[in-house]
Design a protein around this motif. Sequence first.
Motif, PDB file in Angstrom:
ATOM      1  N   LEU A  13      -5.282   9.264   4.603  1.00 25.44           N
ATOM      2  CA  LEU A  13      -4.944   8.565   5.588  1.00 25.44           C
ATOM      3  C   LEU A  13      -5.437   8.384   6.709  1.00 25.44           C
ATOM      4  CD1 LEU A  13      -1.107  10.544   5.778  1.00 25.44           C
ATOM      5  CD2 LEU A  13      -1.617   8.944   4.177  1.00 25.44           C
ATOM      6  N   ASP A  14      -5.040   7.505   7.960  1.00 26.11           N
ATOM      7  CA  ASP A  14      -6.088   7.744   9.380  1.00 26.11           C
ATOM      8  C   ASP A  14      -4.803   8.195   9.757  1.00 26.11           C
ATOM      9  OD1 ASP A  14      -4.177   5.460   9.976  1.00 26.11           O
ATOM     10  OD2 ASP A  14      -4.726   3.764   9.280  1.00 26.11           O
ATOM     11  N   GLU A  15      -5.080   8.852  11.333  1.00 31.90           N
ATOM     12  CA  GLU A  15      -4.274   8.848  12.164  1.00 31.90           C
ATOM     13  C   GLU A  15      -3.146   7.746  12.266  1.00 31.90           C
ATOM     14  OE1 GLU A  15      -6.647  10.523  15.424  1.00 31.90           O
ATOM     15  OE2 GLU A  15      -8.259  11.678  14.849  1.00 31.90           O
ATOM     16  N   VAL A  16      -2.911   6.636  12.017  1.00 29.90           N
ATOM     17  CA  VAL A  16      -2.078   6.508  12.898  1.00 29.90           C
ATOM     18  C   VAL A  16      -1.356   6.525  11.736  1.00 29.90           C
ATOM     19  CG1 VAL A  16      -1.326   3.712  12.708  1.00 29.90           C
ATOM     20  CG2 VAL A  16      -2.982   4.739  14.093  1.00 29.90           C
TER      21      VAL A  16
ATOM     22  N   LEU B 101      12.826   1.126   5.611  1.00 27.80           N
ATOM     23  CA  LEU B 101      11.427   1.528   4.807  1.00 27.80           C
ATOM     24  C   LEU B 101      10.157   0.837   4.809  1.00 27.80           C
ATOM     25  CD1 LEU B 101       9.124   2.777   2.606  1.00 27.80           C
ATOM     26  CD2 LEU B 101      10.524   1.304   0.919  1.00 27.80           C
ATOM     27  N   VAL B 102      10.702  -0.641   4.782  1.00 28.24           N
ATOM     28  CA  VAL B 102      10.347  -1.901   5.108  1.00 28.24           C
ATOM     29  C   VAL B 102       8.978  -1.955   6.202  1.00 28.24           C
ATOM     30  CG1 VAL B 102      10.017  -5.194   5.440  1.00 28.24           C
ATOM     31  CG2 VAL B 102      11.265  -3.873   3.237  1.00 28.24           C
ATOM     32  N   GLY B 103       9.949  -1.659   7.419  1.00 30.30           N
ATOM     33  CA  GLY B 103       9.453  -1.327   9.334  1.00 30.30           C
ATOM     34  C   GLY B 103       7.915  -0.455   9.138  1.00 30.30           C
ATOM     35  N   VAL B 104       8.372   1.025   8.023  1.00 28.73           N
ATOM     36  CA  VAL B 104       7.288   1.773   8.688  1.00 28.73           C
ATOM     37  C   VAL B 104       6.131   0.666   7.341  1.00 28.73           C
ATOM     38  CG1 VAL B 104       6.638   3.747   7.285  1.00 28.73           C
ATOM     39  CG2 VAL B 104       8.731   3.997   7.889  1.00 28.73           C
ATOM     40  N   ALA B 105       6.218   0.335   6.602  1.00 29.06           N
ATOM     41  CA  ALA B 105       5.440  -0.280   5.812  1.00 29.06           C
ATOM     42  C   ALA B 105       4.650  -1.453   6.384  1.00 29.06           C
ATOM     43  CB  ALA B 105       5.620  -1.742   4.401  1.00 29.06           C
ATOM     44  N   ARG B 106       5.169  -2.182   7.214  1.00 32.31           N
ATOM     45  CA  ARG B 106       4.549  -3.798   8.299  1.00 32.31           C
ATOM     46  C   ARG B 106       3.636  -2.233   9.338  1.00 32.31           C
ATOM     47  NH1 ARG B 106      10.189  -6.647   9.120  1.00 32.31           N
ATOM     48  NH2 ARG B 106      10.035  -7.982   7.358  1.00 32.31           N
ATOM     49  N   ALA B 107       4.146  -0.923   9.566  1.00 32.38           N
ATOM     50  CA  ALA B 107       3.215   0.498  10.844  1.00 32.38           C
ATOM     51  C   ALA B 107       1.964   0.765  10.009  1.00 32.38           C
ATOM     52  CB  ALA B 107       3.967   0.828  11.380  1.00 32.38           C
ATOM     53  N   GLY B 108       2.195   1.028   9.171  1.00 34.40           N
ATOM     54  CA  GLY B 108       0.975   1.873   7.570  1.00 34.40           C
ATOM     55  C   GLY B 108       0.122   0.608   6.653  1.00 34.40           C
ATOM     56  N   CYS B 109       0.900   0.010   6.496  1.00 31.03           N
ATOM     57  CA  CYS B 109      -0.418  -1.285   6.039  1.00 31.03           C
ATOM     58  C   CYS B 109      -0.945  -2.267   6.256  1.00 31.03           C
ATOM     59  CB  CYS B 109       0.844  -1.705   4.713  1.00 31.03           C
ATOM     60  SG  CYS B 109       1.386  -0.362   3.862  1.00 31.03           S
TER      61      CYS B 109
ATOM     62  N   PHE C  87       0.834   6.564   1.686  1.00 31.87           N
ATOM     63  CA  PHE C  87       1.793   6.517   2.810  1.00 31.87           C
ATOM     64  C   PHE C  87       2.378   5.871   2.519  1.00 31.87           C
ATOM     65  CE2 PHE C  87       3.415   3.228   5.720  1.00 31.87           C
ATOM     66  CZ  PHE C  87       3.101   4.036   7.411  1.00 31.87           C
ATOM     67  N   LEU C  88       3.205   4.857   1.711  1.00 31.33           N
ATOM     68  CA  LEU C  88       3.879   4.637   1.240  1.00 31.33           C
ATOM     69  C   LEU C  88       4.930   5.613   0.425  1.00 31.33           C
ATOM     70  CD1 LEU C  88       2.802   0.998   0.002  1.00 31.33           C
ATOM     71  CD2 LEU C  88       4.272   1.878   2.007  1.00 31.33           C
ATOM     72  N   ALA C  89       4.663   6.509  -0.115  1.00 31.55           N
ATOM     73  CA  ALA C  89       5.498   7.575  -1.089  1.00 31.55           C
ATOM     74  C   ALA C  89       5.896   8.029  -0.568  1.00 31.55           C
ATOM     75  CB  ALA C  89       4.092   7.819  -2.334  1.00 31.55           C
ATOM     76  N   LEU C  90       5.155   8.990   0.666  1.00 29.91           N
ATOM     77  CA  LEU C  90       5.985  10.299   1.822  1.00 29.91           C
ATOM     78  C   LEU C  90       6.777   8.919   1.917  1.00 29.91           C
ATOM     79  CD1 LEU C  90       2.300  11.985   2.228  1.00 29.91           C
ATOM     80  CD2 LEU C  90       4.581  13.051   1.518  1.00 29.91           C
ATOM     81  N   ALA C  91       6.684   8.109   3.041  1.00 33.23           N
ATOM     82  CA  ALA C  91       7.762   7.593   3.425  1.00 33.23           C
ATOM     83  C   ALA C  91       8.917   6.799   2.647  1.00 33.23           C
ATOM     84  CB  ALA C  91       7.072   6.357   4.126  1.00 33.23           C
ATOM     85  N   LEU C  92       9.046   6.933   1.481  1.00 35.87           N
ATOM     86  CA  LEU C  92       9.606   6.268   0.676  1.00 35.87           C
ATOM     87  C   LEU C  92      10.481   8.140   0.772  1.00 35.87           C
ATOM     88  CD1 LEU C  92      11.531   5.023  -0.795  1.00 35.87           C
ATOM     89  CD2 LEU C  92       9.845   5.247  -3.104  1.00 35.87           C
ATOM     90  N   VAL C  93       9.630   9.099   0.221  1.00 32.49           N
ATOM     91  CA  VAL C  93      10.654  10.729   0.155  1.00 32.49           C
ATOM     92  C   VAL C  93      11.164  10.492   1.507  1.00 32.49           C
ATOM     93  CG1 VAL C  93       9.812  13.160   0.086  1.00 32.49           C
ATOM     94  CG2 VAL C  93       8.518  11.147  -1.674  1.00 32.49           C
TER      95      VAL C  93
ATOM     96  N   PRO D 199       0.537  -6.244  -6.419  1.00 31.89           N
ATOM     97  CA  PRO D 199       1.250  -5.270  -6.288  1.00 31.89           C
ATOM     98  C   PRO D 199       0.499  -3.376  -5.659  1.00 31.89           C
ATOM     99  CG  PRO D 199       0.575  -6.749  -8.163  1.00 31.89           C
ATOM    100  CD  PRO D 199      -0.146  -6.678  -6.413  1.00 31.89           C
ATOM    101  N   LEU D 200       1.857  -2.749  -6.205  1.00 31.11           N
ATOM    102  CA  LEU D 200       1.711  -1.856  -5.507  1.00 31.11           C
ATOM    103  C   LEU D 200      -0.203  -0.949  -5.801  1.00 31.11           C
ATOM    104  CD1 LEU D 200       5.236   0.424  -4.067  1.00 31.11           C
ATOM    105  CD2 LEU D 200       3.019  -1.697  -3.068  1.00 31.11           C
ATOM    106  N   GLY D 201      -0.281  -1.466  -7.203  1.00 28.35           N
ATOM    107  CA  GLY D 201      -1.083  -0.829  -7.720  1.00 28.35           C
ATOM    108  C   GLY D 201      -2.471  -1.108  -6.888  1.00 28.35           C
ATOM    109  N   ARG D 202      -2.679  -2.115  -6.278  1.00 32.91           N
ATOM    110  CA  ARG D 202      -3.876  -2.803  -5.862  1.00 32.91           C
ATOM    111  C   ARG D 202      -4.062  -2.349  -4.590  1.00 32.91           C
ATOM    112  NH1 ARG D 202      -3.592  -9.661  -7.378  1.00 32.91           N
ATOM    113  NH2 ARG D 202      -3.368  -9.219  -9.230  1.00 32.91           N
ATOM    114  N   LEU D 203      -3.094  -1.782  -3.743  1.00 33.42           N
ATOM    115  CA  LEU D 203      -3.308  -1.118  -2.603  1.00 33.42           C
ATOM    116  C   LEU D 203      -4.071   0.480  -2.449  1.00 33.42           C
ATOM    117  CD1 LEU D 203      -0.349  -0.892  -1.467  1.00 33.42           C
ATOM    118  CD2 LEU D 203      -1.267  -2.384  -1.339  1.00 33.42           C
TER     119      LEU D 203
END
Length: 400
Positions: free
Chosen positions: A353-356, A258-266, A308-314, A297-301
């Motif tokens: 979401l953006d295309e990336v 999940l951390v790796g995905v977050a680095r790519a999408g955040c 993106f993070l929610a779908l990745a976690l699911v 906090p995620l609430g500030r994103l």
Amino acid sequence: MTVREEGNPQAVDGSCPAITELRLSAYKSHRGTTLPLAPVTLLDGPSGSGKSSALQAYEALARLGHGRSVYEAFPDAVDCVPDQARPDRQRRRGFRIGCTAEGPAGPVRLDVAVQAEPDLRIVGERLSAGGGAGRGAGRGGGVLFETALRDPSTHVVQAAWHTAGTSAVTRAPLPDDRLGTAMVPLRVAGSTDAQRRVLQAAEQVVVALRSAFPCDPLPERMRATVRVGEGLLRPGCDNLAEVLRRTRAQCEDRHAALVGVARAGCAGPVVDVTPQVLDDGTVRGVLERGPDRVATPLGRLGDGELRFLALALVLLTGPGVRAADPAGAAGPAGTATASGALTVLADGFARGLDEVQARRLVELAVRCAGSGGVRLVAAVSGASWACGVAGAEVVDLRGD
């Protein structure tokens, strides 16, 4: 990426029953639509092409598979009937939906006829093996179980299934507000080979349908803190932080993914994605950024990053988003394989979401689907960003 309009469903690992085809007849904008469903399927088309209605039909079948009533499955049943549909002499109007489930029993078809007016009820149902609906196909093929409405003045249908004992067929009344296939295990003894085929086919369809998890992350609901032990993930991902806490504690590999995905999408440097338990007993998610591990906090994103993070976690957590799976029971892609399967139904998948980000999520879905524990059926408007993603099937609804 493969673009298909219709065709044979892709074979799946027989150890994990899965829905590989959805059929819609006179259902909303669909007249006679057959949708092949691969492990990762993108339903592509403009607004009004029937993407959302297809996912709604899948979800309705899943509710019926869970044993829920036809009223719960179709709260707006009349709206499911095309406006042009004319009632018959008894003023009846309705629609048909069906699916194919593949697994140990081979391809098994379920077809359901729903009467929406004047009374909501299931007026007919057919469970058939071998991929065909022909009667008496032999060696386990053909119709195994079916129901039909004989007397409209009653609230029962007549059910029949193969027995191959002292009587070739057993008949019994069943309520017209429930899916008969979901009740087969309570009615069929399984004492003959024919009965066991009926049981196996019904259980395969029910297990495949029950794997569905409609998921549409709603950022406005994800910004608040939630209580520790809040339970299973809600479809809107309201309690994302609690699932993040549970997932992080149970599987380090999954959390690292999940951390790796977050680095790519955040945006910005991401060191970690962690739960933070507050003094009032609630938990929130935070991104740790930079060498000083500044907590955001995620609430500030933004909405897109939250979705993106929610779908990745699911996708990474797999069946564990609905129930705590044993620690470390994860496949190579970080998906749980010991607690069944998860089919994520994602309407408006790329919204915000953006295309990336969208491409990263589809790539993640393909990796997670490789373990057999996770599938994805997503509705998108334009899928050019998925070009070149091997294993992602695009079903074009523009011609429907």
